[in-house]
Design an enzyme around this catalytic site. Structure first.
Site, PDB file in Angstrom:
ATOM      1  N   HIS A  64       0.801  -1.213   0.000  1.00 21.29           N
ATOM      2  CA  HIS A  64       0.000   0.000   0.000  1.00 21.29           C
ATOM      3  C   HIS A  64       0.838   1.269   0.000  1.00 21.29           C
ATOM      4  O   HIS A  64       0.323   2.346  -0.306  1.00 21.29           O
ATOM      5  CB  HIS A  64      -0.932   0.003   1.217  1.00 21.29           C
TER       6      HIS A  64
ATOM      7  N   ASP B 289       3.831   9.462  -1.430  1.00 24.30           N
ATOM      8  CA  ASP B 289       2.661   8.730  -0.952  1.00 24.30           C
ATOM      9  C   ASP B 289       2.373   7.585  -1.914  1.00 24.30           C
ATOM     10  O   ASP B 289       2.508   7.748  -3.130  1.00 24.30           O
ATOM     11  CB  ASP B 289       1.441   9.645  -0.885  1.00 24.30           C
TER      12      ASP B 289
END
Length: 457
Positions: A157, A365
């Protein structure tokens, strides 16, 4: 039909939709096959506690939840030490914040071995196993060592850094070799896939069999990008709830004479919060028409407050916000409204809708779902503008946002001004394109695409 087994560091009750789109998507997949969700209970027990290491079972509809507690030693080395003290900062390109204490990796291995041992006793021969995130990279290798032959997939993730940064991790060869125990590895972006391809090509001399296929250590591995999305319908429904409506009306009335810029994230050094405040200061300096009218609401939810780097970040952020308010504020206008606490998920759509501009400007991110939630919450007739870091995984998909380099505060300030001045027709056009994209590639699309690929291996 094969049973789906999801393994993650922490679990969520799939019946509670407010827990977020990921839990909803995984919960639906698990319920379809009567699946199993396995992970840490979130509890830390002292060594020698009666029942330590037991598997706790409960049911959530047709889904079985299986959790184990962690001892204090394992929690501190596996979770705080190696996962969040080494892998998190390195994978977010912050070598300067990593604690390369060799003792942590022993706890990381030990917990993954314990997870594998406890999970193996619950598995069926035809299960399909889906492992999530950086805490559990070597889990499949441990299961294979125990003789498990089930189909296994892994999804990361967070971002995967370039080879030279990844090579700074102690025993990185062992860590990346562990990935070859899976049948399929998924990343958030094509950039992450490229970093993996370069790593295995230079560090392991893997054979590149195709665009997404690699062979090394006697094993063949499929690797693809699977950008995660949100449950657009679920989040839109939240926006019709009374708490979201109340939030929107409150913000609309309180800031009727202001233009709102909004940032919502955890307090984390990867989110680019100091750089954002500095860019907002430049906005006020360079474009004085915003004085008295533009207000930045920055929500930074508490996170890992016992870690020195996070405490230092909070201190820096509070100092910057105070400086902007002291230099530019008036008796009836405060430029920055800084809030160091969480906002209830049911209220977020109303907050997003009240904002003219969303600032999603992380330094790095994996994806960033706030960007997608902001788009889903907008009024199509009068939508806000998304300012998005090019270093967020979401930037690969959301090309109709205004993309910025958050390290360049001057250009970021220029982009904020452009967003505040954007004509309605352009705002509508960009919003339509972004909304179509997040609908087409939502969290259900992500889940089904990954599972289809895993079953096709």
């Amino acid at each position: 039909m094969s049973r789906l087994v999801v393994v993650s560091n922490r679990l969520a009750d799939p019946r509670k939709t407010a827990s977020g789109g990921l839990a909803v998507a995984l919960g639906q997949a698990l319920q379809a096959s009567g699946g199993l969700w396995f992970g840490w209970s979130g509890k830390v027990v002292e060594d020698g506690t009666p029942g330590e290491g037991d598997v706790h079972l409960q049911t959530a509809g047709p889904v079985q939840l299986a959790t184990v507690d962690l001892s204090r030693e394992d929690h501190d080395s596996y979770y705080l030490g190696y996962s969040n003290g080494v892998l998190w900062p390195v994978f977010h390109y912050r070598l300067d914040l990593a604690d390369f204490d060799a003792g942590f990796i022993g706890g990381y291995r030990r917990v993954n071995q314990m997870f594998a041992h406890k999970l193996a006793a619950l598995l069926r021969p035809d299960d399909v196993i889906w492992v999530h995130d950086y805490h559990l990279i070597p889990l499949a290798a441990e299961l294979r060592n125990m003789g498990c032959q089930q189909r296994m997939g892994f999804f990361l993730h967070i971002p995967l850094p370039p080879p030279l940064i990844l090579a700074a991790v102690p025993e990185h060869e062992w860590l990346m070799r562990s990935l070859f125990a899976y049948d399929l590895v998924g990343f958030q972006s094509e950039a992450d896939v490229a970093h993996f391809s370069r790593y295995v090509g230079t560090e392991t001399s893997a054979d590149i069999l195709g665009e997404h296929e690699f062979r090394a250590f006697g094993k063949t591995l499929q690797v693809q990008a699977f950008p995660i999305g949100i449950d657009v319908d679920e989040f839109t429904a939240l926006g019709r709830g009374q708490e979201a409506i109340d939030m929107y009306e409150q913000m609309r009335d309180e800031y009727s004479r202001r233009r709102l810029l909004l940032g919502v994230e955890r307090m984390d050094y990867s989110k680019g919060l100091p750089q954002r405040i500095k860019a907002f200061r430049q906005l006020l300096q360079n474009y004085p028409e915003n004085l008295g009218s533009a207000t930045l609401i920055q929500i930074a939810a508490p996170s890992r407050e016992s870690v020195d780097a996070y405490a230092a970040l909070r201190q820096e952020l509070e100092s910057l916000c105070g400086s902007v308010n002291g230099d530019f504020g008036e008796l009836d206008w405060m430029p920055v409204r800084y809030i160091h606490r969480s906002v209830a998920r049911k209220r977020l759509p109303g907050l997003y809708r009240a904002a003219s501009v969303a600032l999603v400007t992380p330094l790095r991110d994996g994806m960033n779902l706030v960007a997608k939630e902001f788009i889903a919450a907008q009024d199509p007739e009068d939508p806000g503008v998304l300012v998005l870091s090019r270093f967020a995984g979401a930037a690969e998909q959301m090309r109709d946002a205004l993309l910025v380099n958050p390290y360049d505060t001057t250009r970021t300030a220029e982009t904020m001004q452009r967003a505040l001045q954007m004509p309605l027709e352009e705002r509508q056009r960009r919003h339509r394109a972004l909304l179509q994209q997040i609908r087409e590639q939502d969290v259900h699309w992500w889940r089904q695409r990954f599972l289809n690929a895993l079953n096709a291996v």
